[in-house]
Design a protein around this motif. Structure first.
Motif, short mmCIF file in Angstrom:
data_model
loop_
_atom_site.label_atom_id
_atom_site.label_comp_id
_atom_site.label_asym_id
_atom_site.label_seq_id
_atom_site.Cartn_x
_atom_site.Cartn_y
_atom_site.Cartn_z
N LYS A 110 0.83 -1.21 0.00
CA LYS A 110 0.00 0.00 0.00
C LYS A 110 0.86 1.26 0.00
O LYS A 110 0.57 2.23 -0.71
CB LYS A 110 -0.92 0.01 1.23
N LYS A 111 1.93 1.25 0.79
CA LYS A 111 2.82 2.41 0.85
C LYS A 111 3.57 2.60 -0.46
O LYS A 111 3.78 3.73 -0.92
CB LYS A 111 3.79 2.25 2.02
N GLU A 137 2.41 3.36 -9.34
CA GLU A 137 1.07 2.83 -9.63
C GLU A 137 1.09 1.62 -10.55
O GLU A 137 0.08 0.95 -10.71
CB GLU A 137 0.20 3.93 -10.28
N ARG A 195 2.51 1.77 -3.39
CA ARG A 195 1.56 2.26 -4.39
C ARG A 195 1.48 3.79 -4.38
O ARG A 195 1.08 4.41 -5.37
CB ARG A 195 0.18 1.67 -4.16
N GLU A 196 1.88 4.43 -3.29
CA GLU A 196 1.90 5.88 -3.23
C GLU A 196 2.99 6.44 -4.15
O GLU A 196 2.92 7.60 -4.58
CB GLU A 196 2.13 6.35 -1.80
N SER A 227 -6.46 9.76 -8.60
CA SER A 227 -6.68 9.19 -7.26
C SER A 227 -8.09 9.43 -6.75
O SER A 227 -8.49 8.89 -5.72
CB SER A 227 -5.67 9.79 -6.26
#
Length: 211
Positions: free
Chosen positions: A73-74, A80, A76-77, A202
Motif C-alpha cells: 500500500k505504501k 502505480e 503504491r503511493e 486518485s
C-alpha cells in the motif's frame, strides 16, 4: 532491462527465488537486474530515495513485524504500475491483497513451472508497456517519453506541457496533435486543455481530478 525486487526476510527463500528467476531469464534476450530486500522498511526506503525503477516485486506477505500488504500500500503511493507478485505459505491475505492490484499470488514452496508462467505473462505486459512512447524535442534535444510515465498533458497557448514522473517537458504543439499520437485508452480528454492518464487519477472532486 527488467528490474526485479525480492523482499523476504528469509535468506534461503530469497536465494531460491532468485535462482529460479535467473534460470528463466537465461532463455530470454532481456537483461535482468535483481535487488534483494530483507524487510518491508528497506523496500519502502528504496522507493523514497529512488522513486521508482522496479518492474516486478516479489513480496512476502509475512515479513516479521511487517505485513506485506501494508508495505505494498505504501509503495503504491510512489508507483502505480509496478507488478506485485505476493509469495506466502498461506492464502489468508489473498482477498485483502486486491486493494493494491496484485499481479499474482504464489504459494510457497514456489513451483518452478508456475513461476515461469507468471513471469512470461508479466514480461509480455511490461514489454508492451515500455514500447509505447512518444518522441519530442525539448531543450534542443530529442526525448523519448513512455506513456506509463506521463501523468497528464496540458495545452497552454501554443505550448504543450507534459507532466511526468521525472519532470515537465515543454514544447510547441497542439493538444489535438499529441492526442492523435498517443491514441491510448488510458488517456482521458477531460477538458479542451487537458489530457489525463487515468492510471494516476486518485479520485474525483467536483470538476477536479487529483493526480
Amino acid at each position: 532491462m527488467i528490474n526485479v525486487a525480492i523482499c523476504d526476510e528469509m535468506e534461503k527463500h530469497r536465494k531460491y527465488l532468485e535462482g529460479l528467476i535467473r534460470e528463466y531469464f537465461v532463455t530470454l534476450t532481456y537483461d535482468i537486474h535483481i535487488i534483494n530486500f530483507t524487510s518491508g522498511e528497506q523496500l519502502i526506503n528504496y522507493y523514497i530515495c529512488e522513486k521508482s525503477g522496479i518492474d516486478i516485486i516479489f513480496l512476502d506477505v509475512y515479513l516479521g513485524q511487517d505485513n506485506g500488504i501494508e508495505v505494498a500500500k505504501k509503495i503504491r503511493e510512489f508507483d502505480e504500475v509496478v507488478k506485485f507478485i505476493f509469495t506466502t505459505t498461506s492464502t489468508e491475505y489473498a482477498l485483502e491483497s486486491f486493494c493494491v492490484f496484485p499481479f499474482n499470488y504464489l504459494i510457497k514452496p514456489i513451483d518452478k513451472d508456475g513461476l515461469f508462467k507468471v513471469l512470461k505473462h508479466a514480461i509480455l505486459l511490461i514489454d508492451k508497456e515500455k514500447q509505447k512512447s512518444i518522441v519530442i524535442k525539448f531543450d534542443n534535444e530529442m526525448h523519448t517519453i513512455f506513456f506509463k510515465d506521463i501523468k497528464y498533458i496540458e495545452s497552454f497557448g501554443k505550448k504543450i506541457n507534459i507532466y511526468t514522473k521525472k519532470g515537465i517537458f515543454i514544447f510547441n504543439s497542439k493538444l489535438d496533435q499529441e492526442k492523435t499520437k498517443i491514441n491510448d485508452k488510458r488517456f482521458l480528454r477531460c477538458h479542451k486543455s487537458f489530457l489525463v492518464n487515468m492510471d494516476y487519477i486518485s479520485g474525483i472532486e467536483d470538476y477536479y481530478l487529483p493526480c
